[in-house]
Design an enzyme around this catalytic site. Structure first.
Site, PDB file in Angstrom:
ATOM      1  N   GLU A 189       0.905  -1.106  -0.075  1.00 41.55           N
ATOM      2  CA  GLU A 189      -0.103   0.079   0.114  1.00 41.55           C
ATOM      3  C   GLU A 189       0.938   1.403   0.204  1.00 41.55           C
ATOM      4  O   GLU A 189       0.376   2.271  -0.135  1.00 41.55           O
ATOM      5  CB  GLU A 189      -1.066   0.211   1.152  1.00 41.55           C
ATOM      6  CG  GLU A 189      -1.925  -0.988   1.090  1.00 41.55           C
ATOM      7  CD  GLU A 189      -2.997  -0.713   0.264  1.00 41.55           C
ATOM      8  OE1 GLU A 189      -3.210   0.366  -0.395  1.00 41.55           O
ATOM      9  OE2 GLU A 189      -3.980  -1.557  -0.128  1.00 41.55           O
ATOM     10  N   GLU A 215       7.646 -22.318   6.978  1.00 48.08           N
ATOM     11  CA  GLU A 215       8.022 -21.554   8.046  1.00 48.08           C
ATOM     12  C   GLU A 215       8.895 -22.251   9.068  1.00 48.08           C
ATOM     13  O   GLU A 215       9.375 -21.522  10.238  1.00 48.08           O
ATOM     14  CB  GLU A 215       6.744 -21.048   8.811  1.00 48.08           C
ATOM     15  CG  GLU A 215       5.963 -22.203   9.613  1.00 48.08           C
ATOM     16  CD  GLU A 215       4.676 -21.917  10.232  1.00 48.08           C
ATOM     17  OE1 GLU A 215       4.772 -22.098  11.327  1.00 48.08           O
ATOM     18  OE2 GLU A 215       3.765 -21.257   9.736  1.00 48.08           O
TER      19      GLU A 215
END
EC number: 4.2.1.126
Length: 307
Positions: free
Chosen positions: A90, A121
Site C-alpha cells: 500500500e 515457516e
C-alpha cells in the site's frame, strides 16, 4: 523439535489457550456469534494501547533508516506474512515512495499469499536467505512478525539481520516470546485467547494489522509525506485517485474544482506541487525548487514562501 516438545511449547502460549467466554459459541445463533466476536475484538485496541511506546520507538528507527536510504522490511509466515506484504504494497500508491522502500517477505514466497506452503515457516535458513536475496544492509529495519513469537523462519531472519547490524523489531502477541528477546525493540500486544482456539488470524491478526498501519503511516508522516492530515504524496494512477488528488488540492487551498484541475495539469498530477503553487502563486520551477529546499515538507515550503 519432537511432537511432545512442540505440544509443551504451545501450552505456554497465551494465543493457544481456550477462551472461556466462547466455549458455547457453537450453540449460538448467527447474530449471537458475531456479537461475541465483536465483543472480543473490542479487546484489541486496548492491548495495542499498552505497547504504543514501543511502536513509537520503532517508528523513530524507521524514520532514521529512511533518511539514510534504508528500508523497512517485514518478515513473517502465514497470516503474519500476508499482513506484512499487504501493508508494504500500500505504500507506493499512498505515499509515492519507490517500490522496495517498504518490503514484505513471506515464508514460501509469492505463492504463499494464496496457498499454504507446508514447512516453509519451519526452516530458519529461509528467513536468512530471503533477506540476503534483497541485499539487506545495516541501514535497514527488519520487523519480524509472528503471533507465537517462535516461528523459525522469523527467528532465522532476525538473527541474520542482527548479525549484520540492521535494526531488529519483533511483533508478537505473546509476552516474552523468543523473537521479543532477540530483537532490539519488542512490540507485544497481548490480546488473550482467540474466539476459536489457536486461530490467530482473528484478534492477533487484527492487532498486528493495527501496529503495521501505525509503523508505516507514522513513519511517512514523519518524513513529510502528508500536509495536515491530507495524503499530498498520493500517486494519481487511476480515475479514483485523480479525483482524490483534485479533492486534496481543493481541501488544502480552498480553490474550486476547475482551478485544482488546471494546476494539477501543470504539475503532472503532483499534488504537493499543485498545493504550493495555488497557495503561493509561485511558478512551477520555483515551486519545485522550494519544495526540494524544504526537504519535501510541504508545510515548511509554504511557510517559507508565503507572500
Amino acid at each position: 523439535m519432537t511432537e511432545q516438545a512442540l505440544l509443551s511449547e504451545l501450552d505456554r502460549l497465551v494465543s493457544e489457550e481456550r477462551n472461556p467466554r466462547t466455549m458455547d459459541i457453537d450453540l449460538l445463533s448467527s447474530l449471537a456469534i458475531v456479537r461475541r466476536i465483536n465483543d472480543e475484538d473490542h479487546l484489541v485496541p486496548a492491548a495495542v494501547e499498552q505497547v504504543l511506546p514501543q511502536v513509537a520507538q520503532a517508528v523513530d528507527k524507521v524514520v532514521d533508516a529512511f533518511r539514510v536510504g534504508g528500508r523497512l522490511i517485514y518478515l513473517g509466515a502465514g497470516t503474519s506474512g500476508r499482513l506484512g506484504v499487504l501493508d508494504a504494497s500500500e505504500c507506493p500508491p499512498t505515499f509515492s515512495v519507490p517500490e522496495g522502500m517498504v518490503i514484505g517477505l513471506i515464508a514460501g514466497g509469492v505463492d504463499a499469499l494464496q496457498h499454504a506452503i507446508e514447512g516453509a515457516e519451519d526452516d530458519p535458513s529461509l528467513g536468512e536467505s530471503d533477506l540476503r536475496n534483497i541485499g539487506l544492509t545495516s541501514h535497514d529495519v527488519v520487523v519480524g512478525i509472528a503471533v507465537s513469537g517462535r516461528t523459525p523462519y522469523v527467528i532465522g531472519g532476525l538473527a541474520y539481520a542482527e548479525s549484520i547490524g540492521a535494526t531488529t523489531v519483533a511483533l508478537s502477541c505473546n509476552p516474552d516470546s523468543t523473537i521479543a528477546t532477540m530483537a532490539e525493540i519488542a512490540i507485544s500486544p497481548v490480546v488473550g485467547p482467540e474466539i476459536l482456539t489457536g486461530s490467530t488470524r482473528l484478534k492477533s491478526g487484527t492487532a498486528q494489522k493495527l501496529v503495521l498501519n501505525m509503523l508505516t503511516t507514522a513513519s511517512m508522516i514523519r518524513i513529510g509525506k502528508t500536509y495536515e492530515n491530507l495524503m499530498v504524496d498520493v500517486s494519481a494512477t487511476n480515475n479514483k485517485l485523480v479525483a482524490r488528488a483534485s479533492r486534496i488540492v481543493m481541501q488544502a487551498t480552498g480553490c474550486g474544482a476547475g482551478e485544482a484541475k488546471r494546476v494539477l495539469a501543470l504539475t503532472d498530477n503532483e499534488v504537493k506541487l499543485a498545493i504550493l503553487i495555488t497557495i503561493t502563486g509561485m511558478p512551477v520551477d520555483e515551486a519545485r525548487k522550494a519544495l526540494k529546499n524544504a526537504g519535501g515538507f510541504l508545510r515548511q515550503a509554504i511557510n517559507a514562501n508565503k507572500a
